[in-house]
Design a protein around this motif. Structure first.
Motif, PDB file in Angstrom:
ATOM      1  N   GLU A 111      49.132  40.468  54.736  1.00 45.52           N
ATOM      2  CA  GLU A 111      50.256  40.045  53.911  1.00 45.52           C
ATOM      3  C   GLU A 111      49.783  39.199  52.734  1.00 45.52           C
ATOM      4  O   GLU A 111      50.407  39.191  51.671  1.00 45.52           O
ATOM      5  CB  GLU A 111      51.271  39.257  54.744  1.00 45.52           C
ATOM      6  CG  GLU A 111      51.949  40.090  55.815  1.00 45.52           C
ATOM      7  CD  GLU A 111      53.123  39.376  56.458  1.00 45.52           C
ATOM      8  OE1 GLU A 111      53.605  38.370  55.894  1.00 45.52           O
ATOM      9  OE2 GLU A 111      53.560  39.827  57.526  1.00 45.52           O
ATOM     10  N   VAL A 112      48.683  38.480  52.945  1.00 48.10           N
ATOM     11  CA  VAL A 112      48.097  37.638  51.906  1.00 48.10           C
ATOM     12  C   VAL A 112      46.594  37.893  51.894  1.00 48.10           C
ATOM     13  O   VAL A 112      45.967  38.027  52.954  1.00 48.10           O
ATOM     14  CB  VAL A 112      48.357  36.137  52.169  1.00 48.10           C
ATOM     15  CG1 VAL A 112      47.676  35.269  51.102  1.00 48.10           C
ATOM     16  CG2 VAL A 112      49.847  35.847  52.233  1.00 48.10           C
ATOM     17  N   HIS A 113      46.013  37.971  50.695  1.00 52.99           N
ATOM     18  CA  HIS A 113      44.554  38.027  50.574  1.00 52.99           C
ATOM     19  C   HIS A 113      44.098  36.959  49.604  1.00 52.99           C
ATOM     20  O   HIS A 113      44.579  36.876  48.469  1.00 52.99           O
ATOM     21  CB  HIS A 113      44.069  39.387  50.092  1.00 52.99           C
ATOM     22  CG  HIS A 113      42.569  39.450  50.017  1.00 52.99           C
ATOM     23  ND1 HIS A 113      41.783  39.584  51.138  1.00 52.99           N
ATOM     24  CD2 HIS A 113      41.714  39.337  48.958  1.00 52.99           C
ATOM     25  CE1 HIS A 113      40.508  39.571  50.784  1.00 52.99           C
ATOM     26  NE2 HIS A 113      40.434  39.418  49.465  1.00 52.99           N
ATOM     27  N   VAL A 114      43.152  36.131  50.050  1.00 53.04           N
ATOM     28  CA  VAL A 114      42.567  35.069  49.243  1.00 53.04           C
ATOM     29  C   VAL A 114      41.174  35.511  48.801  1.00 53.04           C
ATOM     30  O   VAL A 114      40.427  36.100  49.589  1.00 53.04           O
ATOM     31  CB  VAL A 114      42.484  33.759  50.053  1.00 53.04           C
ATOM     32  CG1 VAL A 114      41.681  32.700  49.304  1.00 53.04           C
ATOM     33  CG2 VAL A 114      43.883  33.247  50.386  1.00 53.04           C
ATOM     34  N   THR A 125      43.863  37.825  55.081  1.00 51.46           N
ATOM     35  CA  THR A 125      42.441  38.126  54.896  1.00 51.46           C
ATOM     36  C   THR A 125      41.906  37.286  53.743  1.00 51.46           C
ATOM     37  O   THR A 125      42.666  36.796  52.901  1.00 51.46           O
ATOM     38  CB  THR A 125      42.212  39.611  54.596  1.00 51.46           C
ATOM     39  OG1 THR A 125      43.065  40.008  53.501  1.00 51.46           O
ATOM     40  CG2 THR A 125      42.536  40.473  55.813  1.00 51.46           C
ATOM     41  N   PHE A 126      40.589  37.120  53.720  1.00 49.32           N
ATOM     42  CA  PHE A 126      39.988  36.475  52.558  1.00 49.32           C
ATOM     43  C   PHE A 126      38.556  36.941  52.385  1.00 49.32           C
ATOM     44  O   PHE A 126      37.877  37.313  53.336  1.00 49.32           O
ATOM     45  CB  PHE A 126      40.096  34.941  52.631  1.00 49.32           C
ATOM     46  CG  PHE A 126      39.154  34.249  53.584  1.00 49.32           C
ATOM     47  CD1 PHE A 126      38.065  33.531  53.115  1.00 49.32           C
ATOM     48  CD2 PHE A 126      39.375  34.287  54.959  1.00 49.32           C
ATOM     49  CE1 PHE A 126      37.201  32.874  53.980  1.00 49.32           C
ATOM     50  CE2 PHE A 126      38.528  33.629  55.833  1.00 49.32           C
ATOM     51  CZ  PHE A 126      37.430  32.920  55.348  1.00 49.32           C
ATOM     52  N   VAL A 167      51.292  42.993  48.840  1.00 48.28           N
ATOM     53  CA  VAL A 167      50.293  42.011  49.265  1.00 48.28           C
ATOM     54  C   VAL A 167      50.200  40.910  48.216  1.00 48.28           C
ATOM     55  O   VAL A 167      50.135  41.193  47.013  1.00 48.28           O
ATOM     56  CB  VAL A 167      48.909  42.655  49.466  1.00 48.28           C
ATOM     57  CG1 VAL A 167      47.864  41.596  49.817  1.00 48.28           C
ATOM     58  CG2 VAL A 167      48.965  43.713  50.558  1.00 48.28           C
ATOM     59  N   ARG A 168      50.216  39.668  48.681  1.00 50.51           N
ATOM     60  CA  ARG A 168      50.038  38.539  47.780  1.00 50.51           C
ATOM     61  C   ARG A 168      48.551  38.237  47.644  1.00 50.51           C
ATOM     62  O   ARG A 168      47.859  38.017  48.644  1.00 50.51           O
ATOM     63  CB  ARG A 168      50.769  37.311  48.320  1.00 50.51           C
ATOM     64  CG  ARG A 168      50.618  36.072  47.454  1.00 50.51           C
ATOM     65  CD  ARG A 168      51.194  34.862  48.149  1.00 50.51           C
ATOM     66  NE  ARG A 168      50.986  33.646  47.355  1.00 50.51           N
ATOM     67  CZ  ARG A 168      51.058  32.412  47.841  1.00 50.51           C
ATOM     68  NH1 ARG A 168      51.346  32.227  49.116  1.00 50.51           N
ATOM     69  NH2 ARG A 168      50.848  31.365  47.070  1.00 50.51           N
ATOM     70  N   TYR A 169      48.055  38.226  46.407  1.00 52.13           N
ATOM     71  CA  TYR A 169      46.651  37.940  46.127  1.00 52.13           C
ATOM     72  C   TYR A 169      46.550  36.564  45.492  1.00 52.13           C
ATOM     73  O   TYR A 169      47.209  36.290  44.477  1.00 52.13           O
ATOM     74  CB  TYR A 169      46.064  38.993  45.177  1.00 52.13           C
ATOM     75  CG  TYR A 169      46.040  40.382  45.772  1.00 52.13           C
ATOM     76  CD1 TYR A 169      44.918  40.847  46.454  1.00 52.13           C
ATOM     77  CD2 TYR A 169      47.145  41.229  45.661  1.00 52.13           C
ATOM     78  CE1 TYR A 169      44.896  42.121  47.003  1.00 52.13           C
ATOM     79  CE2 TYR A 169      47.132  42.499  46.203  1.00 52.13           C
ATOM     80  CZ  TYR A 169      46.004  42.936  46.879  1.00 52.13           C
ATOM     81  OH  TYR A 169      45.998  44.201  47.435  1.00 52.13           O
ATOM     82  N   VAL A 170      45.717  35.705  46.087  1.00 48.86           N
ATOM     83  CA  VAL A 170      45.582  34.329  45.607  1.00 48.86           C
ATOM     84  C   VAL A 170      44.120  34.020  45.324  1.00 48.86           C
ATOM     85  O   VAL A 170      43.267  34.185  46.196  1.00 48.86           O
ATOM     86  CB  VAL A 170      46.113  33.307  46.634  1.00 48.86           C
ATOM     87  CG1 VAL A 170      45.959  31.887  46.089  1.00 48.86           C
ATOM     88  CG2 VAL A 170      47.563  33.591  46.990  1.00 48.86           C
ATOM     89  N   SER A 171      43.843  33.600  44.107  1.00 40.97           N
ATOM     90  CA  SER A 171      42.545  33.051  43.741  1.00 40.97           C
ATOM     91  C   SER A 171      42.770  31.610  43.302  1.00 40.97           C
ATOM     92  O   SER A 171      43.534  31.358  42.359  1.00 40.97           O
ATOM     93  CB  SER A 171      41.913  33.861  42.602  1.00 40.97           C
ATOM     94  OG  SER A 171      40.729  33.243  42.153  1.00 40.97           O
ATOM     95  N   ALA A 173      36.506  30.465  50.284  1.00 41.79           N
ATOM     96  CA  ALA A 173      36.123  31.831  49.917  1.00 41.79           C
ATOM     97  C   ALA A 173      34.839  31.892  49.098  1.00 41.79           C
ATOM     98  O   ALA A 173      34.777  32.527  48.048  1.00 41.79           O
ATOM     99  CB  ALA A 173      37.268  32.511  49.168  1.00 41.79           C
ATOM    100  N   GLY A 174      33.792  31.234  49.577  1.00 42.05           N
ATOM    101  CA  GLY A 174      32.455  31.437  49.042  1.00 42.05           C
ATOM    102  C   GLY A 174      32.089  30.654  47.807  1.00 42.05           C
ATOM    103  O   GLY A 174      32.905  29.990  47.171  1.00 42.05           O
ATOM    104  N   ASP A 175      30.798  30.730  47.478  1.00 43.71           N
ATOM    105  CA  ASP A 175      30.164  30.037  46.359  1.00 43.71           C
ATOM    106  C   ASP A 175      30.308  28.523  46.477  1.00 43.71           C
ATOM    107  O   ASP A 175      30.913  27.862  45.618  1.00 43.71           O
ATOM    108  CB  ASP A 175      30.686  30.550  45.011  1.00 43.71           C
ATOM    109  CG  ASP A 175      29.872  31.742  44.509  1.00 43.71           C
ATOM    110  OD1 ASP A 175      29.086  32.303  45.300  1.00 43.71           O
ATOM    111  OD2 ASP A 175      30.026  32.112  43.332  1.00 43.71           O
TER     112      ASP A 175
END
Length: 315
Positions: free
Chosen positions: A250-253, A185-186, A268-272, A37-39
């Protein structure tokens, strides 16, 4: 069948982070999928070599650019951050790195991976779309000066809209289509204001991480590189959250904030799961890196308030 892992903010310009990425094992993830997911870096040659190196360790690699990827260091270059973005997407396509939706056969059945391009909105650009939270502590001049995007990104004068709206439009077709399986999604940027500040559960996980590292359990300073810095000015945008809901994820990273999260909000499950900088890891702020020994599994669903329940067995 694949498991799906996530990580962000590798920042391989730092030698210790490049070493960390290079030393990920070749045998552990051969059947698995990575969401990055970037950087990673603003250097295109280093970005390509890092992505290709990860592709040798994972069955599939998905990627979205972050803000660092869009830096243009050459002040004499005619390239804008937007033209560099499109050049990165083309480079990924030629290198077998996914930046478009793709259906994956996971160990828990089929699932769609849907990358979402994004950018943040400052309150000056679009107050309604911004995640900005004003505070009496904020030194606006200092915040704008310290934020390197303000010095390193180059934006065309004819963009015609806020940057967050521009990148949201790049997702139009993938957001409006329908999907016949669960969706993950991410993005790079933060989609919700609630995810910026640490919860009590996050603080507990940092304390456990610090204990694991042999440090005092007290939680150190959570945000900002200097007194008066307000990260929320550059955190993300509400448009991103709207697209997550439109897709039915269902999940967003996500990444960007260098503070890890694993939280369910309105279904929604949010994961960082950020690697971040060495000092942040040493202080335990990017909790979960030590326990997972690398990227974090997000599918099949591993959500649990006890991060230490999910330590993988090294191979």
């Amino acid at each position: 069948m694949s498991r799906i892992y996530a990580i962000s903010d590798l920042h391989v310009d730092h030698p210790e982070n490049l070493k960390w990425a290079d030393e990920l094992p070749f045998t552990r993830y051969q059947d698995d999928v990575l969401l990055l997911a970037g950087d990673v870096t603003d250097s295109l040659p280093l970005l390509k070599s890092t992505l290709v190196g990860l592709k040798k360790k994972f069955k599939e690699v998905f990627f979205v650019p972050g803000n660092h990827e869009l830096w243009v260091r050459d002040k004499g270059s005619k390239e804008s951050s937007i033209t560099k973005f499109h050049r990165i997407i083309e480079m990924c396509k030629k290198s077998g790195i996914h930046t478009a939706p793709k259906k994956i056969n996971s160990s828990d059945g089929a699932v769609w991976i849907v990358p979402l391009f994004s950018w943040y909105t400052t309150p000056e650009e679009d107050r309604r779309d911004s995640l900005y939270v004003p505070g009496s502590y904020e030194d606006v001049k200092l915040t704008k000066t310290l934020w390197m995007d303000n010095h390193m990104c180059k934006w065309p004068t004819n963009i015609g809209k806020s940057r967050s709206r521009y990148f949201a439009e790049q997702n139009k077709e993938r957001v409006e289509r329908s999907y016949d399986a669960p969706v993950i999604t991410f993005s790079h940027f933060v989609p919700r204001m609630e995810l910026i500040r640490a919860s009590s559960e996050d603080d507990q996980k940092v304390k456990k991480e610090r204990q694991h590292l042999g440090l005092p359990c007290c939680v150190p300073k959570r945000q900002g590189s200097a007194k008066g810095f307000n990260f929320t000015r550059y955190a993300g945008c509400n448009t991103l959250e709207e697209q997550i809901r439109d897709v039915g994820a269902e999940v967003h990273v996500y990444g960007h904030q260098h503070r890890n999260r694993d939280r369910i909000i309105q279904g929604v499950r949010y994961v960082s799961h950020c690697l971040g900088y060495t000092k942040e890891r040493q202080e335990g702020l990017t909790y979960g890196i030590t326990q997972w020994g690398g990227p974090k599994q997000v599918w099949p669903n591993t959500f649990d308030n006890n991060e230490f329940d999910h330590i993988p067995v090294p191979i």
